[in-house]
Scaffold this motif. Structure first.
Motif, PDB file in Angstrom:
ATOM      1  N   VAL A 177       0.999  -1.199  -0.134  1.00 34.74           N
ATOM      2  CA  VAL A 177       0.009  -0.039  -0.081  1.00 34.74           C
ATOM      3  C   VAL A 177       0.746   1.072  -0.123  1.00 34.74           C
ATOM      4  N   TYR A 178       0.705   2.161  -1.052  1.00 37.25           N
ATOM      5  CA  TYR A 178       1.395   3.336  -1.202  1.00 37.25           C
ATOM      6  C   TYR A 178       0.749   4.402  -0.396  1.00 37.25           C
ATOM      7  N   VAL A 179       1.402   4.981   0.729  1.00 34.68           N
ATOM      8  CA  VAL A 179       0.693   6.196   1.359  1.00 34.68           C
ATOM      9  C   VAL A 179       1.583   7.539   1.072  1.00 34.68           C
ATOM     10  N   PRO A 180       0.984   8.554   0.723  1.00 38.16           N
ATOM     11  CA  PRO A 180       1.793   9.729   0.067  1.00 38.16           C
ATOM     12  C   PRO A 180       2.199  10.345   1.508  1.00 38.16           C
ATOM     13  N   GLY A 181       3.113  11.307   1.543  1.00 38.52           N
ATOM     14  CA  GLY A 181       3.645  11.947   2.510  1.00 38.52           C
ATOM     15  C   GLY A 181       3.153  13.331   2.669  1.00 38.52           C
ATOM     16  N   GLY A 182       3.570  14.035   3.516  1.00 41.57           N
ATOM     17  CA  GLY A 182       3.461  15.611   3.600  1.00 41.57           C
ATOM     18  C   GLY A 182       2.178  15.944   4.031  1.00 41.57           C
ATOM     19  N   THR A 183       1.448  16.854   3.300  1.00 44.70           N
ATOM     20  CA  THR A 183       0.347  17.367   3.620  1.00 44.70           C
ATOM     21  C   THR A 183      -0.888  16.555   2.985  1.00 44.70           C
ATOM     22  N   ALA A 184      -0.393  15.595   2.101  1.00 46.23           N
ATOM     23  CA  ALA A 184      -1.263  14.842   1.370  1.00 46.23           C
ATOM     24  C   ALA A 184      -1.591  13.395   2.159  1.00 46.23           C
ATOM     25  N   ALA A 185      -1.018  13.363   3.448  1.00 50.05           N
ATOM     26  CA  ALA A 185      -0.795  12.077   4.295  1.00 50.05           C
ATOM     27  C   ALA A 185      -2.151  11.943   4.860  1.00 50.05           C
ATOM     28  N   TYR A 186      -3.168  10.959   4.285  1.00 51.38           N
ATOM     29  CA  TYR A 186      -4.452  11.013   5.036  1.00 51.38           C
ATOM     30  C   TYR A 186      -4.679   9.854   5.709  1.00 51.38           C
ATOM     31  N   PRO A 187      -4.648   9.779   6.871  1.00 52.56           N
ATOM     32  CA  PRO A 187      -4.721   8.526   7.840  1.00 52.56           C
ATOM     33  C   PRO A 187      -6.033   7.717   7.451  1.00 52.56           C
ATOM     34  N   SER A 188      -7.118   8.503   6.881  1.00 54.62           N
ATOM     35  CA  SER A 188      -8.342   7.890   6.443  1.00 54.62           C
ATOM     36  C   SER A 188      -8.154   6.899   5.073  1.00 54.62           C
ATOM     37  N   SER A 189      -7.209   7.439   4.312  1.00 52.85           N
ATOM     38  CA  SER A 189      -6.756   6.428   3.043  1.00 52.85           C
ATOM     39  C   SER A 189      -5.932   5.176   3.551  1.00 52.85           C
ATOM     40  N   VAL A 190      -5.467   5.397   4.685  1.00 47.89           N
ATOM     41  CA  VAL A 190      -4.519   4.158   5.132  1.00 47.89           C
ATOM     42  C   VAL A 190      -5.797   3.059   5.658  1.00 47.89           C
ATOM     43  N   LEU A 191      -6.888   3.565   6.189  1.00 49.39           N
ATOM     44  CA  LEU A 191      -7.837   2.478   6.712  1.00 49.39           C
ATOM     45  C   LEU A 191      -8.746   1.847   5.638  1.00 49.39           C
ATOM     46  N   MET A 192      -8.678   2.754   4.363  1.00 51.01           N
ATOM     47  CA  MET A 192      -9.588   2.344   3.273  1.00 51.01           C
ATOM     48  C   MET A 192      -8.842   1.555   2.291  1.00 51.01           C
ATOM     49  N   ASN A 193      -7.551   1.622   2.388  1.00 50.88           N
ATOM     50  CA  ASN A 193      -6.720   0.722   1.507  1.00 50.88           C
ATOM     51  C   ASN A 193      -6.505  -0.593   2.432  1.00 50.88           C
ATOM     52  N   VAL A 194      -5.876  -0.516   3.645  1.00 51.48           N
ATOM     53  CA  VAL A 194      -5.615  -1.692   4.100  1.00 51.48           C
ATOM     54  C   VAL A 194      -6.749  -2.596   4.919  1.00 51.48           C
ATOM     55  N   LEU A 195      -7.791  -2.030   5.278  1.00 55.16           N
ATOM     56  CA  LEU A 195      -8.833  -2.910   5.978  1.00 55.16           C
ATOM     57  C   LEU A 195      -9.276  -3.676   5.050  1.00 55.16           C
ATOM     58  N   PRO A 196      -9.758  -3.599   3.905  1.00 50.90           N
ATOM     59  CA  PRO A 196     -10.375  -4.421   2.664  1.00 50.90           C
ATOM     60  C   PRO A 196      -9.401  -5.635   2.468  1.00 50.90           C
ATOM     61  N   ALA A 197      -8.039  -5.269   2.454  1.00 49.33           N
ATOM     62  CA  ALA A 197      -7.208  -6.409   2.554  1.00 49.33           C
ATOM     63  C   ALA A 197      -7.107  -7.321   3.396  1.00 49.33           C
TER      64      ALA A 197
ATOM     65  N   GLY B 217      -3.628  -3.135  10.564  1.00 50.38           N
ATOM     66  CA  GLY B 217      -3.034  -4.399  10.360  1.00 50.38           C
ATOM     67  C   GLY B 217      -2.071  -4.552   9.387  1.00 50.38           C
ATOM     68  N   VAL B 218      -1.421  -3.545   9.121  1.00 49.63           N
ATOM     69  CA  VAL B 218      -0.204  -3.323   8.469  1.00 49.63           C
ATOM     70  C   VAL B 218       0.856  -4.165   9.182  1.00 49.63           C
ATOM     71  N   ASP B 219       1.833  -4.883   8.281  1.00 49.89           N
ATOM     72  CA  ASP B 219       2.527  -5.973   8.935  1.00 49.89           C
ATOM     73  C   ASP B 219       4.102  -5.030   8.843  1.00 49.89           C
ATOM     74  N   LYS B 220       4.478  -4.531   7.938  1.00 50.23           N
ATOM     75  CA  LYS B 220       5.772  -3.747   7.903  1.00 50.23           C
ATOM     76  C   LYS B 220       5.692  -2.362   7.290  1.00 50.23           C
ATOM     77  N   ILE B 221       6.238  -1.563   7.776  1.00 47.95           N
ATOM     78  CA  ILE B 221       6.151   0.002   7.220  1.00 47.95           C
ATOM     79  C   ILE B 221       7.753   0.405   6.693  1.00 47.95           C
ATOM     80  N   TYR B 222       7.798   0.670   5.468  1.00 40.96           N
ATOM     81  CA  TYR B 222       9.168   1.035   4.977  1.00 40.96           C
ATOM     82  C   TYR B 222       9.073   2.695   4.395  1.00 40.96           C
ATOM     83  N   GLN B 223      10.126   3.598   4.574  1.00 42.06           N
ATOM     84  CA  GLN B 223      10.326   4.645   4.446  1.00 42.06           C
ATOM     85  C   GLN B 223      10.582   4.838   3.032  1.00 42.06           C
ATOM     86  N   VAL B 224      10.013   4.754   2.006  1.00 39.49           N
ATOM     87  CA  VAL B 224      10.366   5.072   0.714  1.00 39.49           C
ATOM     88  C   VAL B 224       9.076   5.452  -0.227  1.00 39.49           C
ATOM     89  N   GLY B 225       9.355   6.614  -1.086  1.00 35.53           N
ATOM     90  CA  GLY B 225       8.487   6.997  -1.604  1.00 35.53           C
ATOM     91  C   GLY B 225       8.552   7.004  -3.125  1.00 35.53           C
TER      92      GLY B 225
END
Lengths: 427, 427
Positions: free
Chosen positions: B126-146, B176-184
């Motif tokens: 799952v790609y999550v943009p950084g900076g001001t476009a970082a939306y926690p709601s998008s994290v939930l919307m992408n990860v929970l269905p998976a 429920g993300v298993d691993k987070i890597y910091q690379v964009g």
């Protein structure tokens, strides 16, 4: 056939490298195809006539195939072929009807209704290749799921020909195609994506084709939906010592005869079986009409992987993620649990893959080149859309106000917060 | 806002032309992105470090975000945000669980078993943009269905930052993300598609991003699955004389504040309402913090379509096929039947679109630019595969032999016929 031996990790590394090679992009056709699409978009039917003259050596009067031609096809078609198509149709229908989805609705809290509607895509275009690659079975496999999904209008296009294969026209009519146009190649795909004076613009395009068709589908994707970009066809066979070498060899060859790029992969825990299958392949190739295709296919892309045990066989085959998977073992059904990646699975010694290609009812449009890791056979689900809906009454939105505005302000989206606040009963 | 009036056909023509403009390809980034992908493929982690230094001005030591950083985020996060995310999570879960599919199996005739298995995709990125476009709601919307689909491993990547937004890390852990890597950027997408020494190769990539991310996703598509290439966000509002101008204006602006390219489209059969909404938009814009984005968005891409009656309103809106659709009418629910094309529908005067963006439970990752004609909101179905299976015993294959071999010979595929004939009990 090339043999791969070693630990699972060593074999996995080789398979992964081979998959990378296979999924390399082919950019050669792109410039030509871009130009063709642009011209069809600008000039419409006129461009289609010009390209048909250039590529198919045909002067087109009527783009649409007439009802008369379709009716004549029913007179011309071989009776046994007609009857076989009818039986195949019935099997495909009864299988695919089980894929129909219904929506849902719930009322999770006071004043809230949520749900999901299922809607068919409105208009679908199906590409059917011409010449020797014209397969009536593919017409059924592409059109019937769309029809069962409830697609309102199904348009078929196929390259212009002096004499159409009657089985193609019969299969189209039988499956419920609404209109057939004689136009092929990337110009045909462009016509479906943009519409012309004669050919209506569709919402989604499915069906196989050569590199020009595939490239055009890739380029119009986004403006319209597409099914998938298929690579060379593949069969994977998992066989233990209970397998019949003659059956396994025949099935590997049935895939190999498609195309010199087709891939046939045997994974077995029995070296004896591997030897016997290789001998059988050679024996059967001797008399095979299409051996000029099947032999180079088997020699270049055939693989025999020797695994340690049943678990290893499945682990390695899940890495291959084959389009077609045969399990040639005595209790094949019991091993279904171990299958993670495959387009379509054929169980036991008697379920030869061509049963699925033509007849049993499951779809034969399948994910190739290890894409079964993330995609599936063509089905009713490819011709529907899921539309979400939500209803909150004033009580419900006021109850949720604090949470929603907290998140909106945290994300710096004030107009989002205000759209909630303006509904508050204080306002 | 630009007003479109005329017959439905005239308005349809304008809408179709505008959609063509919107779906034009953006090829500018392609050469750069190809080069980045190639280098990541060759050099792995080393390339990721080099690009992070170049593009993000960060010297990376650990690619992986540590458990410590994630735990600290739970200490730092605002309590109200935490609680809102927890409630949103519960709603998203209860909605999406209704999308879970089960397989099927039938025995249509003697000796035949057919079915379909449902299997989760194994590993998702799952790609999550950084900076001001970082939306926690998008994290939930992408990860929970998976997660609900049963995906075994979910990897998140996000651009490197000195201080991560704690809500992003908390949402990831919570979902429920298993691993987070910091690379964009496209280097991050390449890492997920090909794998590096540190980052595992995934089977499918989802999540929004800028033009480099979108182009990279398009280029790796085929090797891995992707969700969709999203265009600018859109809202369509169908409103009759029962609608509240202030609510409609607030909702149009909530979309417009996203992006100067965002589109807000009002379809109404009431000129009075249209005038009142325009006045309200101007009034609300005066005090809107993000008016430098919302104003040009509304002025350039805002549309008011005047339709003759309710049927015309829905007919025209189905051509727009909006990402978000609000039905601001007294009996909105009763009009659901008329909706053919939309990503997510919001019913009645109180269901403001931000309710769906954050909270109600339906997904907010939606098809844009009229692609709701053929595609759907992100959901559990995007994280599963449907695997077909078929079993014929010897009796069944012999019964089907004539039909199958007739079709195989008619298609000129003799090895297909032989694979059936070799199983005949005479052999």
């Amino acid at each position: 056939m090339k043999r791969l031996t070693g630990t699972n990790d060593e074999i996995a590394k080789i398979l992964s490298q081979e998959q990378l090679e296979l999924s390399k992009e082919n950019l050669d056709a792109e410039a030509t195809v871009r130009e063709i699409i642009e011209r069809v978009k600008e000039e419409g039917d006129e461009a289609l006539r010009a390209y048909s003259k250039k590529f198919d050596q045909v002067e087109l009067f009527d783009l649409q195939v007439s009802d008369q031609a379709i009716n004549e096809a029913f007179d011309k078609i071989d009776r046994d072929v007609l009857s076989a198509l009818q039986n195949a149709k019935a099997n495909i229908e009864s299988y695919h009807k089980q894929q129909l989805e219904t929506g849902f609705e719930d009322q999770p809290s006071q004043g809230v209704i949520r749900g999901q509607l299922i809607r068919p895509i409105e208009r679908v275009g199906v590409y059917v290749p011409g010449g020797t690659a014209a397969y009536p079975s593919s017409v059924l496999m592409n059109v019937l799921p769309a029809k069962i999904a409830g697609v309102k209008e199904i348009i078929m296009i196929t390259p212009p020909q002096k004499d159409f294969n009657p089985a193609i026209l019969v299969a189209a009519k039988m499956a419920g195609v609404d209109k057939i146009y004689q136009v092929g190649g990337s110009q045909g795909i462009a016509a479906l994506a943009y519409g012309t004076q004669t050919i209506p613009k569709v919402d989604k395009i499915t069906g196989p084709g050569n590199i020009f068709v595939a490239t055009a589908k890739k380029l119009v994707y986004g403006l319209v939906g597409i099914d998938m970009i298929a690579g060379p066809s593949e069969i994977g066979v998992i066989a233990d010592e209970t397998a019949h070498p003659a059956y396994v060899a025949a099935d590997l060859l049935s895939q190999a005869e498609h195309d010199v790029r087709a891939r046939a992969i045997l994974v077995t825990d029995s070296e004896e079986l591997a030897d016997a299958v290789e001998a059988e392949i050679e024996r059967q190739l001797q008399t095979l009409p299409r051996q000029t295709i099947a032999r180079p296919s088997i020699e270049n892309n055939g693989r025999i992987i020797i695994a340690q045990d049943a678990d290893s066989m499945f682990e390695l085959m899940n890495l291959v993620a084959p389009e077609h998977l045969e399990i040639a073992m005595d209790k094949a059904y019991d091993y279904l649990d171990k299958v993670q990646n495959a387009g379509s699975v054929f169980l036991g010694h008697y379920t030869s893959e061509p049963i699925g290609d033509y007849y049993a009812g499951a779809n034969h449009v399948l994910p190739t080149t290890a894409t079964s890791r993330f995609s599936s056979a063509l089905g009713v689900h490819d011709f529907i859309k899921r539309i979400q809906y939500t209803q909150y009454d004033q009580y419900a939105v006021n109850q949720a106000e604090k949470d929603i505005t907290t998140l909106a302000y945290a994300e710096g989206l004030q107009a989002h917060a205000r759209a909630i606040e303006v509904r508050h009963d204080k306002h």
